[in-house]
Design a protein around this motif. Structure first.
Motif, PDB file in Angstrom:
ATOM      1  N   CYS A 329     -12.090 -10.402 -13.941  1.00 12.99           N
ATOM      2  CA  CYS A 329     -13.246 -10.111 -13.078  1.00 12.99           C
ATOM      3  C   CYS A 329     -13.800 -11.441 -12.578  1.00 12.99           C
ATOM      4  O   CYS A 329     -14.597 -12.089 -13.270  1.00 12.99           O
ATOM      5  CB  CYS A 329     -14.321  -9.336 -13.841  1.00 12.99           C
ATOM      6  N   LYS A 392     -14.582  -6.077  -9.774  1.00  9.42           N
ATOM      7  CA  LYS A 392     -14.637  -7.540  -9.865  1.00  9.42           C
ATOM      8  C   LYS A 392     -15.967  -8.051 -10.402  1.00  9.42           C
ATOM      9  O   LYS A 392     -16.048  -9.170 -10.914  1.00  9.42           O
ATOM     10  CB  LYS A 392     -14.352  -8.168  -8.491  1.00  9.42           C
ATOM     11  N   SER A 394     -17.423  -6.379 -12.790  1.00  7.79           N
ATOM     12  CA  SER A 394     -17.350  -5.778 -14.134  1.00  7.79           C
ATOM     13  C   SER A 394     -18.397  -4.683 -14.368  1.00  7.79           C
ATOM     14  O   SER A 394     -18.703  -4.356 -15.516  1.00  7.79           O
ATOM     15  CB  SER A 394     -17.459  -6.856 -15.231  1.00  7.79           C
ATOM     16  N   SER A 440     -13.367  -4.751  -4.249  1.00  4.57           N
ATOM     17  CA  SER A 440     -13.974  -3.719  -5.110  1.00  4.57           C
ATOM     18  C   SER A 440     -14.571  -2.543  -4.334  1.00  4.57           C
ATOM     19  O   SER A 440     -15.326  -1.757  -4.898  1.00  4.57           O
ATOM     20  CB  SER A 440     -15.050  -4.327  -6.024  1.00  4.57           C
TER      21      SER A 440
END
Length: 687
Positions: A329, A392, A394, A440
């Motif tokens: 990430c 990315k 998280s 993302s």
């Protein structure tokens, strides 16, 4: 290549899963390996061996024996069932119950038409192999005690079994035992257990037992021909070479010993003579199989060893999870580690900011903050994780097991980790592949219902996943996806299957067949093991299992000039590498640099440098006084395009965290050994 800092992540503590049995399928060059968590790995050993697919284990399942019948895979175990697996959906195709309780062993005749299964209660079950099922045929006479090993003879008229103190010869026609051959005992009150059997080309029986004796029996007259005390403890595995003139055996005493068949000049009779011995494993060897002149062995230490002699070669493949098992990430500086039944999320440490003039190549940098474990996410009932993904930043975590798919929101507020269940409804129960796009904004899942692949796309919007649409890959001949990746601009989705087909889909618009604009790359004879797309050039780099490298430009839909020039100039040393390439990345500062790695080595390819001759050796990176073992940045100063940049033990993942830092995740082999049970204690030099 420019200098960079490397985070060497060594807290990926996998539990080694011991191997219980092996079976080889020569036509497709597939090796099935069962582990003690009841999972089965299918290895492609046609070139550099790699795990092609993994059938997840279940606590209620049991795998004591596995068997290939052409391209069909079967197992049996203590649940008293024969299971055929669907190698596309990676699930159970059907189950057939046996008579006589738990099943310990099974074998198929040479004609591939009948299966014989040995059970706990002493019954031999016989089944006829049909196209889509097993048809129960009969059971043989009940014997006293369990049947631990079973083999067909070469004619299909006899079956040989091994049990406590006994080797039996059975008639397939009558179902009666023709001969009962009794083994001797080391101690009067201690039974001898016959653990394994093999059959020579002239139908002699070879048995390995708990005394450490390798015995040769004549099934026609029911007598012992010769016996060798080859091991100091139980022989658990025995196998013959393809020519049937060399037998290999090993067990609790992990030394693999060979016996060669020789013809005596004086009498013209054959005799088995002790040959070479090699210590390939540290712990018990549970399974041996010979394939295409190479011996494969596996056991308690979890490693799959590939060996040959001559030439004297040994390659050991560690008990790691099938890739991908690491997700980086970049936005949140976190790394997600996948284990069998849980996930760990770690925040990486921050390096101390040193003055640029004090930074030297190869130096170790101090961390201002140590890595912190933010989350440990377990599955329900310790189910095996099929696939997982994380955004990315998280903040969105998804994983799938055989029975359910879970979506979570994750955040760290004032130092406290907060995990909450996401209410996104994902209709499928199990997802084989999943990933977030680099920006993302998209979340892709790939599933196979046994007939076709279905790719489903979701849009990540304010922590919720909104279904956009789905499409099938049948038109592009993508049967079962093994590798998948997005382009860095998130506009293209690339799918590769186990047969070597690769297709590109444009996914930045509505998911109609016209907007997807799919096309196929030229199909190669080997399956790919790694692929990645470069950021600015949109060059797709693919490495196949035979180490062939191609570079394909997605925009122009053609191979690059470098790729065309490379095909006839790949060094023999590169092509002979025993480990497959598992990951590819690129230098963000130099578009001519390609970085790739396998289990032990990081390679740097500089496209601007001269392509080497086929006989040229791949040199190690040299920069001043540094060696390839330093923690410095990767660089390629040689005039040749190929260069070894760095050596590792078990390197699982290598990628850029940002333009100045890289993350290398490795598994410490010593940590794997420390988790194993004690080995057989033997006296050395009289001590």
């Amino acid at each position: 290549m420019t200098t960079c800092r490397i985070h060497n992540v060594r807290f990926y503590n996998l539990e080694p899963k011991s191997a219980t049995c092996l079976c080889y399928e020569p036509k497709n060059k597939k090796l099935a390996l069962a582990r003690n968590d009841n999972s089965i790995e299918v290895w492609n050993v046609g070139n550099a061996p790699f795990v092609e697919c993994t059938i997840p284990g279940h606590s209620e399942n049991s795998v004591e024996s596995i068997l290939w019948i052409d391209s069909k895979l079967f197992s049996t175990g203590l649940h008293g069932l024969i299971i055929e697996y669907n190698l596309i959906t990676l699930g159970i195709k059907y189950e057939v119950a046996v008579t006589g309780g738990a099943a310990w062993c099974m074998d198929v005749n040479q004609q591939k038409t009948r299966i014989a299964v040995g059970t706990e209660d002493g019954y031999i079950n016989m089944f006829t192999v049909a196209d889509d099922s097993l048809i129960y045929e009969r059971i043989f006479d009940k014997q006293t005690g369990r049947i631990l090993c079973i083999k067909w003879d070469n004619t299909g008229d006899m079956i040989y079994t091994g049990s406590t103190d006994t080797v039996r010869v059975w008639s397939v026609v009558s179902g009666h035992a023709i001969h009962k051959m009794t083994t001797s005992r080391k101690e009067t009150k201690k039974e001898t257990i016959v653990w394994c059997l093999a059959v020579t080309d002239d139908n002699l029986i070879i048995s390995g037992d708990s005394r450490g004796c390798l015995s040769f029996w004549d099934p026609h007259i029911g007598t012992l021909i010769e016996s060798h005390e080859s091991h100091t403890a139980d022989i658990l595995a025995v196998t013959l070479s393809h020519e049937k003139n060399v037998v290999y055996c090993a067990g609790v005493d992990p030394v693999v010993r060979s016996f060669c068949k020789v013809i005596l000049k004086s009498s013209g009779k054959s005799q088995w003579v002790k040959g070479i011995e090699r210590r390939l494993h540290t712990h018990d060897v549970r399974a041996l199989v010979e394939a295409d002149g190479k011996l494969y062995s596996a056991g308690v230490d979890g490693y799959l060893a590939q060996s040959s002699y001559p030439p004297k070669i040994l390659v050991k493949y560690p008990p790691l999870l099938q890739q991908p098992s690491i997700i980086l990430c970049k936005k949140s500086r976190c790394v997600l580690l996948r284990y069998t039944s849980y996930l760990e999320l770690w925040r990486l440490g921050s390096p101390a900011k040193a003055a640029s003039e004090s930074v030297q190549i190869g130096m170790l940098h101090q961390l201002e903050e140590e890595p912190i474990k933010l989350l440990k996410l377990k599955t329900k009932g310790e189910e095996s994780i099929l696939s997982c993904a994380i955004s990315k930043d998280s903040k969105t975590i998804v994983y799938s097991t055989d029975s359910h798919v879970r979506v979570f929101n994750f955040d760290v507020v004032e130092g406290d980790a907060q995990l909450s269940k996401n209410d996104t409804d994902i209709s499928t129960n199990r997802i084989q592949k999943m990933l977030f796009s680099p920006n993302s904004k998209l979340f892709a899942t790939i599933n196979n219902d046994g007939k076709e692949n279905v790719v489903t796309l979701y849009k990540l919007d304010k922590k919720s996943l909104r279904h956009i649409g789905s499409f099938q890959t049948t038109n592009e001949s993508i049967i079962n996806v093994s590798l998948v990746c997005f382009s860095p601009d998130s506009k293209y989705l690339i799918c590769a299957d186990r047969q070597g087909s690769i297709a590109v889909y444009k996914v930045d618009k509505d998911l109609t067949r016209e907007s997807l604009q799919p096309w196929q790359l030229p199909k190669y004879s080997c399956p790919p093991t790694a692929m990645a797309v470069q950021k600015d050039t949109l060059n797709l780099v693919i490495v196949y299992s035979d180490h062939k490298i191609v570079e394909y430009n997605i925009v122009r839909k053609q191979y690059t000039q470098f790729s065309n020039n490379l095909q006839s100039r790949l060094p023999k040393q590169w092509l002979a590498r025993p480990f497959p390439i598992t990951n590819i990345t690129f230098d963000p500062h130099n578009e001519n640099i390609i970085i790739m790695h396998d289990d032990s080595t990081v390679y740097v390819i500089n496209k601007k440098n001269e392509l080497p001759e086929k006989e040229a050796k791949i040199s190690k990176r040299e920069n001043g006084d540094t060696t390839e073992d330093s923690n410095s940045a990767l660089s390629s100063q040689s005039q040749h395009a190929f260069k070894v940049a760095k050596k590792y033990k078990h390197l699982v993942y290598l990628n850029w965290l940002n333009d100045e830092e890289m993350v290398a995740v490795e598994v410490d082999p010593i940590a794997l050994i420390e988790k194993l049970p004690p080995t057989l204690k033997q006296k050395w030099f009289g001590v």
